[in-house]
Design a protein around this motif. Sequence first.
Motif, PDB file in Angstrom:
ATOM      1  N   ILE A   1       2.484  14.048  10.998  1.00 32.22           N
ATOM      2  CA  ILE A   1       3.859  14.263  10.902  1.00 32.22           C
ATOM      3  C   ILE A   1       4.740  12.915  10.205  1.00 32.22           C
ATOM      4  O   ILE A   1       5.928  13.032  10.169  1.00 32.22           O
ATOM      5  N   ARG A   2       4.011  11.836  10.252  1.00 29.56           N
ATOM      6  CA  ARG A   2       4.780  10.651   9.667  1.00 29.56           C
ATOM      7  C   ARG A   2       4.901  10.643   8.036  1.00 29.56           C
ATOM      8  O   ARG A   2       5.395   9.881   7.410  1.00 29.56           O
ATOM      9  N   ASP A   3       4.100  11.651   7.416  1.00 26.99           N
ATOM     10  CA  ASP A   3       4.126  12.097   6.224  1.00 26.99           C
ATOM     11  C   ASP A   3       5.053  12.920   5.795  1.00 26.99           C
ATOM     12  O   ASP A   3       4.737  14.254   5.991  1.00 26.99           O
ATOM     13  N   ALA A   4       6.411  12.324   5.632  1.00 29.92           N
ATOM     14  CA  ALA A   4       7.504  13.397   5.479  1.00 29.92           C
ATOM     15  C   ALA A   4       7.146  14.409   4.339  1.00 29.92           C
ATOM     16  O   ALA A   4       7.662  15.807   4.503  1.00 29.92           O
ATOM     17  N   ALA A   5       6.797  14.087   3.025  1.00 31.41           N
ATOM     18  CA  ALA A   5       6.731  14.891   1.867  1.00 31.41           C
ATOM     19  C   ALA A   5       5.710  16.236   2.420  1.00 31.41           C
ATOM     20  O   ALA A   5       5.938  17.364   2.264  1.00 31.41           O
ATOM     21  N   ALA A   6       4.319  15.681   2.934  1.00 33.81           N
ATOM     22  CA  ALA A   6       3.503  16.856   3.244  1.00 33.81           C
ATOM     23  C   ALA A   6       4.083  17.795   4.580  1.00 33.81           C
ATOM     24  O   ALA A   6       3.728  18.869   4.392  1.00 33.81           O
ATOM     25  N   LEU A   7       4.701  17.119   5.399  1.00 32.49           N
ATOM     26  CA  LEU A   7       5.339  17.778   6.434  1.00 32.49           C
ATOM     27  C   LEU A   7       6.315  18.877   5.761  1.00 32.49           C
ATOM     28  O   LEU A   7       6.360  19.993   6.135  1.00 32.49           O
ATOM     29  N   GLU A   8       7.401  18.470   5.112  1.00 32.99           N
ATOM     30  CA  GLU A   8       8.060  19.427   4.556  1.00 32.99           C
ATOM     31  C   GLU A   8       7.696  20.543   3.607  1.00 32.99           C
ATOM     32  O   GLU A   8       7.857  21.592   3.768  1.00 32.99           O
ATOM     33  N   ARG A   9       6.540  20.309   3.062  1.00 33.32           N
ATOM     34  CA  ARG A   9       5.996  21.239   2.055  1.00 33.32           C
ATOM     35  C   ARG A   9       5.536  22.399   3.202  1.00 33.32           C
ATOM     36  O   ARG A   9       5.324  23.406   2.816  1.00 33.32           O
ATOM     37  N   ALA A  10       4.874  21.859   4.319  1.00 37.70           N
ATOM     38  CA  ALA A  10       4.300  22.996   5.054  1.00 37.70           C
ATOM     39  C   ALA A  10       5.078  23.645   5.903  1.00 37.70           C
ATOM     40  O   ALA A  10       4.747  24.823   5.846  1.00 37.70           O
ATOM     41  N   VAL A  11       6.281  23.073   6.207  1.00 35.29           N
ATOM     42  CA  VAL A  11       7.369  23.848   6.873  1.00 35.29           C
ATOM     43  C   VAL A  11       7.881  24.725   5.958  1.00 35.29           C
ATOM     44  O   VAL A  11       8.014  25.964   6.131  1.00 35.29           O
ATOM     45  N   THR A  12       8.055  24.631   4.602  1.00 39.71           N
ATOM     46  CA  THR A  12       8.860  25.126   3.609  1.00 39.71           C
ATOM     47  C   THR A  12       7.842  26.292   3.209  1.00 39.71           C
ATOM     48  O   THR A  12       8.360  27.708   3.028  1.00 39.71           O
ATOM     49  N   ASP A  13       6.611  26.288   3.121  1.00 38.89           N
ATOM     50  CA  ASP A  13       5.616  27.172   2.833  1.00 38.89           C
ATOM     51  C   ASP A  13       5.327  28.393   3.802  1.00 38.89           C
ATOM     52  O   ASP A  13       5.512  29.338   3.589  1.00 38.89           O
ATOM     53  N   PHE A  14       5.589  27.831   5.112  1.00 41.45           N
ATOM     54  CA  PHE A  14       5.518  28.788   6.132  1.00 41.45           C
ATOM     55  C   PHE A  14       6.869  29.463   6.560  1.00 41.45           C
ATOM     56  O   PHE A  14       6.871  30.766   7.005  1.00 41.45           O
ATOM     57  N   ALA A  15       8.072  28.828   6.319  1.00 39.15           N
ATOM     58  CA  ALA A  15       9.144  29.491   6.588  1.00 39.15           C
ATOM     59  C   ALA A  15       9.466  29.983   7.783  1.00 39.15           C
ATOM     60  O   ALA A  15       9.706  31.005   8.123  1.00 39.15           O
ATOM     61  N   PRO A  16       9.212  29.205   9.108  1.00 37.63           N
ATOM     62  CA  PRO A  16       9.405  29.741  10.235  1.00 37.63           C
ATOM     63  C   PRO A  16      10.570  30.237  10.575  1.00 37.63           C
ATOM     64  O   PRO A  16      11.685  29.977  10.365  1.00 37.63           O
ATOM     65  N   ASP A  17      10.534  31.275  11.836  1.00 33.70           N
ATOM     66  CA  ASP A  17      11.596  31.740  12.521  1.00 33.70           C
ATOM     67  C   ASP A  17      12.067  30.869  13.369  1.00 33.70           C
ATOM     68  O   ASP A  17      13.115  30.587  14.005  1.00 33.70           O
ATOM     69  N   PHE A  18      10.907  30.326  14.275  1.00 37.13           N
ATOM     70  CA  PHE A  18      10.828  29.417  15.439  1.00 37.13           C
ATOM     71  C   PHE A  18      10.044  28.208  15.117  1.00 37.13           C
ATOM     72  O   PHE A  18       8.854  28.299  14.518  1.00 37.13           O
ATOM     73  N   VAL A  19      10.454  27.037  15.672  1.00 34.55           N
ATOM     74  CA  VAL A  19       9.479  25.820  15.718  1.00 34.55           C
ATOM     75  C   VAL A  19       9.508  25.287  17.084  1.00 34.55           C
ATOM     76  O   VAL A  19      10.493  25.024  17.842  1.00 34.55           O
ATOM     77  N   LEU A  20       8.380  25.138  17.464  1.00 37.53           N
ATOM     78  CA  LEU A  20       8.120  24.519  18.796  1.00 37.53           C
ATOM     79  C   LEU A  20       7.516  23.239  18.590  1.00 37.53           C
ATOM     80  O   LEU A  20       6.147  23.117  18.475  1.00 37.53           O
ATOM     81  N   HIS A  21       8.174  22.252  18.831  1.00 37.16           N
ATOM     82  CA  HIS A  21       7.402  20.700  18.388  1.00 37.16           C
ATOM     83  C   HIS A  21       6.789  19.895  19.374  1.00 37.16           C
ATOM     84  O   HIS A  21       7.606  19.493  20.379  1.00 37.16           O
ATOM     85  N   LEU A  22       5.749  20.029  19.606  1.00 38.55           N
ATOM     86  CA  LEU A  22       4.911  19.463  20.330  1.00 38.55           C
ATOM     87  C   LEU A  22       4.063  18.157  20.128  1.00 38.55           C
ATOM     88  O   LEU A  22       3.449  17.256  20.912  1.00 38.55           O
ATOM     89  N   ALA A  23       3.956  17.877  18.893  1.00 37.11           N
ATOM     90  CA  ALA A  23       3.099  16.973  18.256  1.00 37.11           C
ATOM     91  C   ALA A  23       3.806  15.350  18.550  1.00 37.11           C
ATOM     92  O   ALA A  23       4.946  15.165  18.671  1.00 37.11           O
ATOM     93  N   ALA A  24       2.569  14.647  19.037  1.00 39.21           N
ATOM     94  CA  ALA A  24       3.109  13.254  19.715  1.00 39.21           C
ATOM     95  C   ALA A  24       2.166  12.632  19.979  1.00 39.21           C
ATOM     96  O   ALA A  24       1.025  13.090  20.203  1.00 39.21           O
ATOM     97  N   GLN A  25       2.482  11.276  20.108  1.00 41.28           N
ATOM     98  CA  GLN A  25       1.565  10.191  20.646  1.00 41.28           C
ATOM     99  C   GLN A  25       1.956  10.255  22.046  1.00 41.28           C
ATOM    100  O   GLN A  25       2.952   9.814  22.575  1.00 41.28           O
ATOM    101  N   SER A  26       1.114  11.083  22.982  1.00 43.68           N
ATOM    102  CA  SER A  26       1.626  11.388  24.264  1.00 43.68           C
ATOM    103  C   SER A  26       1.079  10.628  25.627  1.00 43.68           C
ATOM    104  O   SER A  26       1.368  10.800  26.583  1.00 43.68           O
ATOM    105  N   LEU A  27       0.358   9.510  25.209  1.00 44.31           N
ATOM    106  CA  LEU A  27      -0.311   8.688  26.526  1.00 44.31           C
ATOM    107  C   LEU A  27       0.350   7.611  26.457  1.00 44.31           C
ATOM    108  O   LEU A  27       0.454   6.585  25.578  1.00 44.31           O
ATOM    109  N   VAL A  28       0.887   7.001  27.749  1.00 43.96           N
ATOM    110  CA  VAL A  28       1.415   6.032  28.076  1.00 43.96           C
ATOM    111  C   VAL A  28       0.697   4.812  27.816  1.00 43.96           C
ATOM    112  O   VAL A  28       1.197   3.556  27.125  1.00 43.96           O
TER     113      VAL A  28
END
Length: 348
Positions: free
Chosen positions: A63-90
Amino acid sequence: MSFWKDKKVLITGHTGFKGAWLSELLIGREAEISGISLPPEGTDSLFSQLSLGTRMAGAFLDIRDAAALERAVTDFAPDFVLHLAAQSLVRRSYRDPAGTWATNVMGTVHLLDALRRLERPVTAVIVTTDKVYENNEWAYAYRENDPLCGHDPYSASKAACELAAASWRRSFGNAQFKIATARAGNVIGGGDWAEDRLVPDIIRALRSGASIEIRNPASIRPWQHVLDPLHGYLTLAEQMHTASGGRFQTGYNFGPEPADVHSVGTLAETILKHWPGHWTDASDPEALHEAGRLSLSIDKARCDLGWAPAWRFEDAVEKTIDWYRLVDGGADPARLTRDQIATFEAAA
């Protein structure tokens, strides 16, 4: 449950522990789902155990790749987004603070900006953490209007995600683009194999017959089964989607009941009731800083959304350890996961 049938739902972080449970949950509700995530870590990930790679659409990308992320979002065209992607370890965030901030903050910004440019209605729930609050180690539970801060790079980056989401909501939010944030407590459940995380570390020690080394046995955390906050995220998304006038577009805590906030040592002792073993105090006064006490007030979610946790602490621990023990005994993890979802939904 029928609300989600045929809804297009994009899950970021679908290869992670929470993302895999959420994917299975929404498949059961007959949603049309797609995922965006890095490839799963390790060969025994829950994503792989549930065969999600063959049961849902998705793309492996950073998700640090803005262009690739936007292409994927645009191609799928979601009704809902649940954003869980993260580096989650302290503790990993101490080793890679810049990478943690880049993923958690700029990755979220890239997603929000891609959604801003969608020419269709979209409802987004940005998942952060209970660690977004300025932790004063006091006894009362943190409320949604308490100050944000964060000591370690992970916690601070998630607090920054809250600010980014609020900025995009105020600057670009409208009847077509709705944004809320969800702050969950410490989740447990079957299929978590992450490095340097308490329950997976305990399971690995129990499997090998080794003593369980507990770094911070006195630390207090809001433990909850993973299905409880996921139910909260979906409840928030549904009610925000159908509401008018900006209602529900704010931050919400999802945690356990006050009586289910316990120490790390209590969690270890409760686990050992279901899988015998022993633990030792491995406290290190020179260790990296980790919060001593965390708890969340869930009054706002209860009053606004009608949400409440379905499983108590003992239930959450029992279901978690049952999952690992039964899978170790040869049970099908996919069937077991679906059975636990059905049991949870009956209770919820």
